[in-house]
Design a protein around this motif. Structure first.
Motif, short mmCIF file in Angstrom:
data_model
loop_
_atom_site.label_atom_id
_atom_site.label_comp_id
_atom_site.label_asym_id
_atom_site.label_seq_id
_atom_site.Cartn_x
_atom_site.Cartn_y
_atom_site.Cartn_z
N ILE A 207 0.90 -1.17 0.23
CA ILE A 207 0.27 -0.41 0.49
C ILE A 207 0.71 1.50 0.18
CG2 ILE A 207 -2.06 1.43 1.83
CD1 ILE A 207 -3.02 -1.32 2.51
N ARG A 208 2.23 1.51 0.92
CA ARG A 208 3.16 2.54 0.85
C ARG A 208 3.61 2.49 -0.35
NH1 ARG A 208 4.42 0.38 6.53
NH2 ARG A 208 3.00 1.78 7.71
N GLY A 209 3.96 1.61 -1.26
CA GLY A 209 4.19 1.41 -2.23
C GLY A 209 5.81 1.36 -2.37
N SER A 210 5.71 0.34 -1.31
CA SER A 210 7.31 -0.26 -0.84
C SER A 210 7.76 -1.36 -2.50
CB SER A 210 7.22 -1.34 0.37
OG SER A 210 7.19 -0.43 1.84
N GLY A 211 9.05 -1.32 -2.84
CA GLY A 211 10.13 -1.94 -2.94
C GLY A 211 9.77 -2.91 -2.53
N LEU A 212 11.84 -3.75 -3.21
CA LEU A 212 12.48 -5.13 -2.73
C LEU A 212 12.44 -5.33 -1.63
CD1 LEU A 212 13.51 -7.56 -3.77
CD2 LEU A 212 15.02 -7.31 -3.83
N TYR A 213 12.85 -4.77 -0.74
CA TYR A 213 12.65 -4.81 0.61
C TYR A 213 11.52 -4.71 1.71
CZ TYR A 213 18.58 -4.62 0.10
OH TYR A 213 19.48 -5.05 -0.67
N GLY A 214 10.67 -3.59 1.03
CA GLY A 214 9.69 -3.63 1.88
C GLY A 214 8.91 -5.12 1.64
N LEU A 215 8.62 -5.61 0.67
CA LEU A 215 7.71 -6.75 -0.17
C LEU A 215 8.39 -7.46 0.23
CD1 LEU A 215 6.63 -5.45 -3.10
CD2 LEU A 215 5.39 -5.13 -1.26
N THR A 216 10.23 -7.86 0.98
CA THR A 216 10.21 -9.55 1.07
C THR A 216 10.49 -9.58 2.59
OG1 THR A 216 12.32 -8.41 1.64
CG2 THR A 216 12.22 -9.82 -0.18
#
Length: 436
Positions: A155-164
């Motif tokens: 929801i916050r638009g995170s990249g790879l590190y936020g989604l792992t």
């Protein structure tokens, strides 16, 4: 404690995870471990599992500290903390209540009160660990926390590190965070505690729709019907984790080549790191290095994407505009083709122990105080012989003045006695300064 608890598949998996991680060191040293225990199902099970696991190594007298946070967000929080402490003490678990300073405006629309409260909790836990020589801090995060974190970061638009998602082990400041329940399911945990008649606290805030995390929990059935099941999300996170590992190796090489993490509490990033901005993959690596540096020196977590993007654009086009700017509690200063990052408020001077500078302050200098050099201190130092020997012009060429003013120095009252970084106690020659 019912034996059923420790005969469970959950405990056997928990024990296997920790044995694989800690077996090589458990017989070499008497360790102190800390557990964050709110009294809720996840953290309570974690604490009871830790107690049993350490009994396998009882001959080495390892110590378990259960840390209970009185968050003060609800009137009954202290009573819940006291009940949790009493319950743990019945099983000979050393329990301590840590009280948060209740200064967070939960109703402010401009602040993420959940994130701020989480940060305060971790600061309390880490301070206790540092004071008691504890390296390993265990938390009760489980697989549902991973999935909820995935949705929040998406929801916050995170990249790879936020989604792992969360990892079993993470280094954080002076402690290592361990999450041995990540493969467990929230329902499994509660069912096991209920079957063993073990009481745990149910936080009514978990049912409030005020918090985004709770709204995600309540939407889980709808997500499942659309095919966004927990299993598929965990599988996606596993694929992303493999990509992240490749990226981590590249990050390590870039940090080793371009970054200086100085023991006095600042970071210098070589301007050469920003040469190639046209490669999207390289930009992602540089963004991660910058975000890590800000999190390390500031509030413990990376700034939001839009703020980080604004800094990146300035670095790309006119980096000198960064001088004097700050983000997430960190000063940014472009100086001599390098980006300097240091806290808006440098670390407390207690961190600069006299042993760090090889100085005995217990006898003839017992009235000396260690505090930031400051602008007045700079004026005094420039008037000394030590200043002439070290050359002020050479120092300010390699370090920005705003950073020099925050370096630790010895004072007797208002009179400057020495600057350990480049003064009379431990002179730092110009050649060494240039290596920064």
């Amino acid at each position: 404690m019912p034996q059923k608890l420790y005969d469970s598949a959950l405990y056997q998996e928990f024990k296997q995870n920790l044995d694989e991680l800690f077996a090589p060191i458990m017989t070499q040293y008497r360790w102190h471990f800390a557990c964050a225990c709110s009294g809720g199902a996840d953290s309570l099970l974690l604490t009871l599992f830790m107690r049993q696991w350490l009994q396998d190594y009882s001959e080495f007298s390892h110590q378990l500290h259960a840390l209970i946070i009185d968050h003060q967000w609800r009137a009954e929080s202290l009573l819940e903390a006291q009940k949790t402490k009493q319950y743990l003490q019945e099983y000979a678990i050393d329990a301590h209540i840590l009280t948060m300073q209740n200064n967070i405006d939960k109703n402010s629309p401009k602040k993420n009160s959940e994130a701020e409260a989480r940060q305060q909790r971790y600061q309390l836990l880490q301070q206790y660990c540092q004071q008691h020589d504890i390296l390993f801090l265990f938390t009760g995060h489980q697989s549902d926390d991973k999935v909820e974190g995935f949705w929040l970061n998406l929801i916050r638009g995170s990249g790879l590190y936020g989604l792992t998602g969360l990892n079993l082990l993470r280094a954080a400041d002076n402690v290592r965070l361990i999450r041995p329940l990540l493969s467990a399911d929230a329902t499994q945990i509660r069912d096991l505690l209920d079957s063993c008649a073990i009481p745990y606290i149910k936080d009514p805030a978990n049912d409030s729709t005020k918090y985004k995390r709770n709204r995600i929990r309540q939407a889980r059935n709808m997500f499942d019907e659309m095919g966004f099941t927990k299993q598929r999300i965990l599988q996606t996170m596993q694929h992303l984790q493999a990509t992240k590992q490749v990226m981590e190796r590249q990050l390590t090489m870039l940090k080793a080549k371009h970054c200086l993490y100085h023991p006095l509490g600042f970071i210098r990033i070589d301007g050469a790191l920003w040469i190639d901005w046209h490669d999207d993959g390289y930009q992602s690596l540089v963004s991660k290095i910058l975000a890590d540096a800000i999190a390390r020196l500031g509030k413990g977590y990376a700034p939001r994407y839009q703020k980080l993007l604004a800094v990146k654009q300035i670095l790309q086009n006119q980096p000198t505009l960064l001088c004097g700017r700050h983000i997430a509690g960190v000063n940014l200063y472009w100086h001599d083709n390098a980006l300097y990052l240091f806290p808006v408020k440098m670390p407390d001077c207690k961190l600069f122990a006299s042993e760090f500078f090889n100085c005995d302050n217990s006898h003839q200098h017992q009235h000396w105080q260690l505090r930031p050099l400051g602008n007045e201190g700079i004026k005094q130092w420039r008037a000394t012989k030590a200043s002439a020997e070290t050359s002020w012009n050479a120092i300010k060429t390699y370090l920005p003045r705003t950073l020099i003013a925050q370096l630790p120095a010895w004072f007797d009252g208002e009179k400057l006695q020495a600057v350990p970084f480049f003064g009379r106690i431990s002179p730092l020659c110009v050649d060494k300064i240039k290596k920064l």
